[in-house]
Design a protein around this motif. Structure first.
Motif, PDB file in Angstrom:
ATOM      1  N   ALA A  45      27.428  -6.487  28.714  1.00 56.38           N
ATOM      2  CA  ALA A  45      27.833  -7.214  27.510  1.00 56.38           C
ATOM      3  C   ALA A  45      27.294  -6.558  26.243  1.00 56.38           C
ATOM      4  CB  ALA A  45      27.341  -8.660  27.590  1.00 56.38           C
ATOM      5  N   GLY A  46      26.565  -5.458  26.400  1.00 56.56           N
ATOM      6  CA  GLY A  46      26.065  -4.718  25.251  1.00 56.56           C
ATOM      7  C   GLY A  46      24.794  -5.265  24.648  1.00 56.56           C
ATOM      8  N   LYS A  47      24.057  -6.086  25.400  1.00 55.19           N
ATOM      9  CA  LYS A  47      22.841  -6.693  24.865  1.00 55.19           C
ATOM     10  C   LYS A  47      21.598  -6.089  25.521  1.00 55.19           C
ATOM     11  CE  LYS A  47      25.325  -9.206  22.271  1.00 55.19           C
ATOM     12  NZ  LYS A  47      25.513 -10.648  22.348  1.00 55.19           N
ATOM     13  N   ALA A  48      20.541  -5.961  24.713  1.00 53.61           N
ATOM     14  CA  ALA A  48      19.261  -5.549  25.250  1.00 53.61           C
ATOM     15  C   ALA A  48      18.777  -6.574  26.280  1.00 53.61           C
ATOM     16  CB  ALA A  48      18.242  -5.413  24.119  1.00 53.61           C
ATOM     17  N   VAL A  49      18.030  -6.091  27.277  1.00 50.35           N
ATOM     18  CA  VAL A  49      17.608  -6.952  28.381  1.00 50.35           C
ATOM     19  C   VAL A  49      16.100  -6.900  28.565  1.00 50.35           C
ATOM     20  CG1 VAL A  49      18.072  -7.654  30.753  1.00 50.35           C
ATOM     21  CG2 VAL A  49      19.705  -6.168  29.563  1.00 50.35           C
ATOM     22  N   TRP A  50      15.491  -8.063  28.595  1.00 51.26           N
ATOM     23  CA  TRP A  50      14.099  -8.215  29.057  1.00 51.26           C
ATOM     24  C   TRP A  50      14.187  -8.925  30.387  1.00 51.26           C
ATOM     25  CZ3 TRP A  50       8.863  -8.544  26.690  1.00 51.26           C
ATOM     26  CH2 TRP A  50       7.966  -9.295  27.448  1.00 51.26           C
ATOM     27  N   CYS A  51      13.580  -8.342  31.420  1.00 50.01           N
ATOM     28  CA  CYS A  51      13.564  -8.955  32.750  1.00 50.01           C
ATOM     29  C   CYS A  51      12.122  -9.215  33.145  1.00 50.01           C
ATOM     30  CB  CYS A  51      14.229  -8.018  33.760  1.00 50.01           C
ATOM     31  SG  CYS A  51      14.299  -8.679  35.430  1.00 50.01           S
ATOM     32  N   GLU A  52      11.842 -10.445  33.545  1.00 52.41           N
ATOM     33  CA  GLU A  52      10.504 -10.723  34.042  1.00 52.41           C
ATOM     34  C   GLU A  52      10.219  -9.875  35.281  1.00 52.41           C
ATOM     35  OE1 GLU A  52       7.544 -11.980  33.475  1.00 52.41           O
ATOM     36  OE2 GLU A  52       8.378 -12.119  31.476  1.00 52.41           O
ATOM     37  N   LYS A  53       8.933  -9.592  35.495  1.00 51.52           N
ATOM     38  CA  LYS A  53       8.575  -8.788  36.658  1.00 51.52           C
ATOM     39  C   LYS A  53       8.718  -9.615  37.935  1.00 51.52           C
ATOM     40  CE  LYS A  53       4.479 -10.821  37.531  1.00 51.52           C
ATOM     41  NZ  LYS A  53       4.168 -11.437  38.832  1.00 51.52           N
ATOM     42  N   PRO A  54       9.073  -8.980  39.043  1.00 50.47           N
ATOM     43  CA  PRO A  54       9.422  -7.570  39.133  1.00 50.47           C
ATOM     44  C   PRO A  54      10.856  -7.314  38.663  1.00 50.47           C
ATOM     45  CG  PRO A  54       9.666  -8.589  41.284  1.00 50.47           C
ATOM     46  CD  PRO A  54       9.126  -9.654  40.367  1.00 50.47           C
ATOM     47  N   LEU A  55      11.080  -6.127  38.111  1.00 49.21           N
ATOM     48  CA  LEU A  55      12.451  -5.773  37.733  1.00 49.21           C
ATOM     49  C   LEU A  55      13.364  -5.873  38.940  1.00 49.21           C
ATOM     50  CD1 LEU A  55      14.526  -4.604  35.744  1.00 49.21           C
ATOM     51  CD2 LEU A  55      13.707  -2.324  36.379  1.00 49.21           C
ATOM     52  N   ALA A  56      12.871  -5.443  40.083  1.00 43.53           N
ATOM     53  CA  ALA A  56      13.641  -5.492  41.327  1.00 43.53           C
ATOM     54  C   ALA A  56      12.673  -5.507  42.495  1.00 43.53           C
ATOM     55  CB  ALA A  56      14.581  -4.284  41.435  1.00 43.53           C
ATOM     56  N   LEU A  57      13.170  -5.915  43.642  1.00 40.98           N
ATOM     57  CA  LEU A  57      12.348  -5.956  44.846  1.00 40.98           C
ATOM     58  C   LEU A  57      12.406  -4.647  45.625  1.00 40.98           C
ATOM     59  CD1 LEU A  57      13.245  -9.576  45.994  1.00 40.98           C
ATOM     60  CD2 LEU A  57      11.089  -8.821  44.958  1.00 40.98           C
ATOM     61  N   THR A  58      13.268  -3.710  45.187  1.00 42.33           N
ATOM     62  CA  THR A  58      13.398  -2.414  45.848  1.00 42.33           C
ATOM     63  C   THR A  58      13.533  -1.324  44.798  1.00 42.33           C
ATOM     64  OG1 THR A  58      15.824  -2.483  45.947  1.00 42.33           O
ATOM     65  CG2 THR A  58      14.609  -3.461  47.803  1.00 42.33           C
ATOM     66  N   ARG A  59      13.240  -0.111  45.204  1.00 40.31           N
ATOM     67  CA  ARG A  59      13.438   1.036  44.310  1.00 40.31           C
ATOM     68  C   ARG A  59      14.906   1.171  43.937  1.00 40.31           C
ATOM     69  NH1 ARG A  59      11.023   6.474  43.979  1.00 40.31           N
ATOM     70  NH2 ARG A  59      12.521   7.792  42.891  1.00 40.31           N
ATOM     71  N   ALA A  60      15.799   1.015  44.923  1.00 38.21           N
ATOM     72  CA  ALA A  60      17.224   1.164  44.648  1.00 38.21           C
ATOM     73  C   ALA A  60      17.691   0.147  43.618  1.00 38.21           C
ATOM     74  CB  ALA A  60      18.030   1.028  45.947  1.00 38.21           C
ATOM     75  N   GLY A  61      17.199  -1.082  43.733  1.00 32.16           N
ATOM     76  CA  GLY A  61      17.564  -2.103  42.762  1.00 32.16           C
ATOM     77  C   GLY A  61      17.075  -1.757  41.373  1.00 32.16           C
ATOM     78  N   ALA A  62      15.826  -1.264  41.265  1.00 30.78           N
ATOM     79  CA  ALA A  62      15.296  -0.867  39.957  1.00 30.78           C
ATOM     80  C   ALA A  62      16.111   0.272  39.367  1.00 30.78           C
ATOM     81  CB  ALA A  62      13.830  -0.470  40.094  1.00 30.78           C
ATOM     82  N   GLU A  63      16.506   1.215  40.187  1.00 32.48           N
ATOM     83  CA  GLU A  63      17.320   2.331  39.697  1.00 32.48           C
ATOM     84  C   GLU A  63      18.676   1.843  39.193  1.00 32.48           C
ATOM     85  OE1 GLU A  63      17.275   4.825  43.143  1.00 32.48           O
ATOM     86  OE2 GLU A  63      15.649   6.096  42.356  1.00 32.48           O
ATOM     87  N   GLN A  64      19.258   0.870  39.868  1.00 34.66           N
ATOM     88  CA  GLN A  64      20.537   0.312  39.415  1.00 34.66           C
ATOM     89  C   GLN A  64      20.377  -0.372  38.062  1.00 34.66           C
ATOM     90  OE1 GLN A  64      21.444  -2.216  42.823  1.00 34.66           O
ATOM     91  NE2 GLN A  64      23.197  -0.929  43.307  1.00 34.66           N
TER      92      GLN A  64
END
Length: 325
Positions: free
Chosen positions: A86-105
């Motif tokens: 949607a073109g908006k900056a994103v702040w995500c609470e930790k953890p960004l992802a539960l896997t490396r692949a998810g974080a990379e996505q």
């Protein structure tokens, strides 16, 4: 001043809003995304939030500059991707992802959309940790040989049953997903990427109101070693300790730092306390407005997620696990 929306107004979502609303010159929250507007109505009214039940509605609002996600961990990656699209900056609470692949996505989605990505490792903003980072980067401790960290608290005794802390799908690796991730991030911030982990847990009492301890031995790509631990449901305790060839430095709690050099007496310092949530949120606002990059790089977010995934695997297998480079 940026206008933000927040998705999720549970305990931590409310803490984020309360940290900045009416207190910050850099950021304010204008919208909230919740499942139940009735139960969130009182908080929203006190803080001037317009409520919706649809993340897409808040993300598409032209008056919204950024979206904060304080949602279940398993939703983070798909929600980051949706907000970035949607073109908006994103702040995500930790953890960004539960896997490396998810974080990379998640990182790739923000990079491709050209929007900043922030993550809520607010303990980096403790005055003791900022000073410890300055000392380590300045080289006065010499080559870093070893680093230790511990973070525990009593939150698990105060949360209702069936929350995310009690759900293995949302909180793998026991207390690592709550307190432990802050330690893992702190160690990676000071010593660099993790190369290998060997984790062990002890859980004598299951949820609800769990009792467990997790300890992790680690090696860093730099050659330094590390040790971290977290205990669920005990007294609040925070400690990060760096050992170098010329000295050591230990951060205790938010403001206290002890520094010792070979051949000299140790020195104790107490620094002015800061609101770490507000400080990190304002750093994110600076990134959204192009004044400075967010202090936690996308590469570091991926490295921490990769190390966390390795800890989960090590707990499952009982063996050391290499962290992919």
């Amino acid at each position: 001043m940026i206008n933000a929306a927040i998705c999720g107004l549970g305990r931590w979502g409310q803490a984020l809003v309360a940290a900045v609303q009416g207190k910050s010159d850099g950021i304010r929250f204008a919208r909230g995304v919740v499942r139940d507007p009735v139960s969130a109505g009182g908080f929203a009214s006190r803080h001037g939030l317009a409520l919706t039940t649809a993340l897409a509605e808040a993300a598409s609002d032209p008056e919204v500059d950024a979206v904060f996600l304080a949602t279940p961990h398993s939703l983070h990656v798909e929600q980051v991707i949706a907000v970035a699209a949607a073109g908006k900056a994103v702040w995500c609470e930790k953890p960004l992802a539960l896997t490396r692949a998810g974080a990379e996505q998640a990182v790739a989605a923000c990079r491709d959309a050209g929007v900043p990505l922030g993550c809520g490792y607010n303990r980096r903003c403790f005055s003791s940790i900022r000073e410890l980072k300055r000392i380590v980067d300045g080289g006065t401790l010499g080559d870093i040989l070893h680093i230790e960290g511990h973070f525990s608290n009593e939150y698990s005794t105060r949360v209702l049953p069936h929350g995310w802390r009690d759900d293995p799908a949302e909180s793998p690796a026991l207390g690592m997903t709550g307190c432990g991730l802050h330690v893992l991030d702190a160690l990676a911030n000071l010593a660099g990427p993790v190369r290998q982990v060997h984790a062990k847990s002890c859980a004598p009492k299951p949820p609800p109101d769990p009792r467990d301890a997790v300890a992790v031995l680690m090696e860093f790509t730099s050659g330094a070693t590390g040790l971290m631990a977290t205990v669920r449901a005990t007294v609040p305790f925070w400690r990060i300790h760096v050992f170098g060839t010329k000295g050591d430095a230990e951060a205790r709690d938010e403001s206290d730092l002890r520094i010792g050099y070979i051949g000299a007496p140790a020195m104790e310092h107490t620094f002015a306390a800061v609101d770490s949530l507000r400080a990190l949120a304002e750093s994110f606002a600076d990134a959204v407005e192009g004044r400075a990059p967010f202090p936690i790089s996308p590469r570091q977010l991926i490295d921490v997620a990769a190390a966390f995934e390795a800890v989960i695997k090590s707990l499952d297998t009982g063996t050391p696990v290499d962290v992919p480079a």
